[in-house]
Scaffold this active site. Structure first.
Site, PDB file in Angstrom:
ATOM      1  N   LYS A 279       0.849  -1.188   0.000  1.00  0.00           N
ATOM      2  CA  LYS A 279       0.000   0.000   0.000  1.00  0.00           C
ATOM      3  C   LYS A 279       0.884   1.238   0.000  1.00  0.00           C
ATOM      4  CE  LYS A 279      -4.030   1.872   2.510  1.00  0.00           C
ATOM      5  NZ  LYS A 279      -4.975   1.607   3.616  1.00  0.00           N
TER       6      LYS A 279
ATOM      7  N   SER B  86      -9.736   1.692   2.834  1.00  0.00           N
ATOM      8  CA  SER B  86      -8.883   2.495   1.976  1.00  0.00           C
ATOM      9  C   SER B  86      -7.859   1.687   1.183  1.00  0.00           C
ATOM     10  CB  SER B  86      -8.133   3.530   2.822  1.00  0.00           C
ATOM     11  OG  SER B  86      -7.256   2.891   3.746  1.00  0.00           O
TER      12      SER B  86
ATOM     13  N   SER C 138     -10.159  -0.681   6.731  1.00  0.00           N
ATOM     14  CA  SER C 138      -9.457  -0.503   5.464  1.00  0.00           C
ATOM     15  C   SER C 138      -8.688  -1.696   4.930  1.00  0.00           C
ATOM     16  CB  SER C 138      -8.514   0.701   5.562  1.00  0.00           C
ATOM     17  OG  SER C 138      -9.255   1.870   5.767  1.00  0.00           O
TER      18      SER C 138
END
Length: 477
Positions: free
Chosen positions: A91, A166, A190
């Protein structure tokens, strides 16, 4: 012909969908070459990225160099374990030396760290190959990833739909077969919510199990880093590699890290499931039905399911929302004051909201949090795991996404961030629209092995992990 082009032809479509556990054996035996595997994965990324937008930065040359090192080490007899030569994604909020780390925000898009995050280092030590930095919500601050300054990632099952947020790019990459695993972060939902909406496994470990050193923050006291994979066994493999104490992160806890992979195959008979019925209420019917089927399956394996009431969940939700806003405002404050227009509307709103609270209100919230956590953990203590739908909202079309959906989407997940306990989402079927369904399992503090054990037992009783999105049609889109 260059070596990597020759090697690329030996990798089949099935190889690109194989589990890490299977690939590790074939790489170790010399049946699969890590350079060839990496080249095949880079090729797939190239053909799908225009439609999926799962990556912000593709690190092709870094991946090739790391794959060559894995190849050389294996040839010389040096084994680093099951992640050696396995292509993965991070990420894009984890620091990577010499590689842009953007937080999916124009405010940070030019940052090139001169150090690696702890998780980055651990995965490098394990021999993993970095394919790139995955897309996400700007600042990890929305529930769909649509707010990314680099454009929204798209769901591999239906590219017009959201991935969730997210860690939306991480979920899309794993689901589409453009990474064998990814690291996500989870502050309110997330890892688990995008895992559910993309049909993969996502685990938020106990707060303090995985170092956050080098991870850009949304909420210092609620952020967790964890693995996103296609199978529970793969999740155990990645969690093993990234867990452990770290002097650079004072929130990590110095307790032994169990053998997660060994734990997954233990018998589950006699384990107790707490069914959180109150968090079934607003979920789509298909998600509720999937959880009911899961309960039946697990009871058939000798587990006992009992309804449990956790009356503090609503208060934990409110506290979590306040803490996220205040701590996001603290992290972004200097850059926000310098250039507020560099931030998107969603993150601007969160920062501005966080600045409306006083220091006294923040301290009081943390005090109340401690009391509510003690009461809730007491109510949970007789159960090995809790079971509930991962989210109350199925994936929607990107054009239908709205900021007001954040609160209902995180209702079933945020309380467990506030508690700091481990929680994971596992694939539990598909709805009438053909979109994935996720079931959430929640465990006792630092008992990730119990979660993985129950999740693996459920996974083995279903065929959901054999289903694949039609990546060929995505590539042609």
């Amino acid at each position: 012909m260059p070596r990597h082009e020759c090697a690329q032809m030996s990798i089949s479509e099935d190889d690109l969908w194989a589990s890490i556990a299977v690939l590790a054996q074939r790489i170790a035996s010399g049946e699969i070459n890590p350079v060839a595997l990496t080249e095949a994965m880079l090729r797939r990324i190239k053909t799908t990225e225009q439609s999926l937008n799962a990556y912000i930065t593709v690190t092709a040359e870094t991946a090739r160099a790391q794959a060559r090192i894995a190849e050389q080490e294996l040839a010389s007899g040096r084994s680093r374990g099951p992640l050696q030569g396995i292509p993965i994604a991070l990420k894009d909020l984890l620091a990577t030396t010499g590689i842009h780390t953007t937080f999916a925000s124009n405010a940070y898009r030019d940052w090139v760290p001169d150090y690696d995050a702890a998780v980055t280092t651990k995965l490098q030590t394990a021999g993993a190959v970095l394919l790139g930095k995955a897309n996400l919500s700007e600042g990890a601050a929305d529930s769909s990833s649509v707010s990314s300054a680099f454009g929204a990632p798209h769901n591999p099952w239906e590219p017009n739909f959201i991935t969730g947020g997210s860690s939306g790019g991480s979920a899309a990459a794993v689901a589409a077969g453009t990474a064998f695993a990814a690291i996500g972060s989870d502050t309110a939902m997330s890892i688990r919510q995008p895992a559910a909406l993309c049909g993969i496994v996502g685990l938020k470990p106990t707060y303090g199990r995985v170092s956050k050193h080098g991870a850009m923050a949304l909420s210092f006291s609620l952020d967790h880093l964890g693995p996103m994979t296609r199978t529970v066994e793969d999740c155990a493999i990645v969690l093993q590699a990234i867990s452990g104490t770290d002097d650079r992160d004072a929130t990590t806890v110095d307790i032994p890290v169990p053998d997660y992979r060994a734990a997954i195959s233990r018998p589950v008979s006699g384990r107790r499931i707490g069914v959180v019925r109150a968090l079934f209420d607003d979920a789509p019917d298909a998600w509720v039905d999937a959880c009911e089927h899961a309960i039946t399956l697990l009871e058939g394996l000798g587990m006992r399911a009992v309804d449990v009431s956790l009356p503090q969940l609503e208060d934990l939700m409110h506290l979590g929302s306040l803490l996220i806003a205040v701590e996001a405002a603290a992290f972004h404050g200097p850059k926000f004051d310098e250039n507020p227009d560099a931030f998107g509307v969603v993150l601007q709103g969160l920062i501005s909201n966080g600045r409306t609270y006083s220091g006294v209100e923040y301290v009081q919230a943390q005090r109340i949090r401690r009391q509510l956590c003690e009461e809730t953990l007491q109510a949970m203590q007789t159960f090995d795991v809790l079971l509930l739908p991962t989210t109350t909202r199925a994936a929607c079309k990107i054009e239908d996404d709205e900021p007001k959906l954040v609160i209902p989407r995180m209702r079933n997940t945020l309380p467990f961030n506030v508690l700091g306990v481990p929680a994971m989402s596992v694939p539990a079927g598909f709805d009438n629209a053909g979109m994935p369904i996720g079931m959430q399992l929640v465990g006792q503090p630092f008992a990730e092995e119990d979660l993985l054990n129950v999740a693996h037992a459920y996974e083995q009783g279903t065929n959901w992990i054999t289903r694949r999105p039609d990546v060929a049609s995505v590539a042609d889109a």
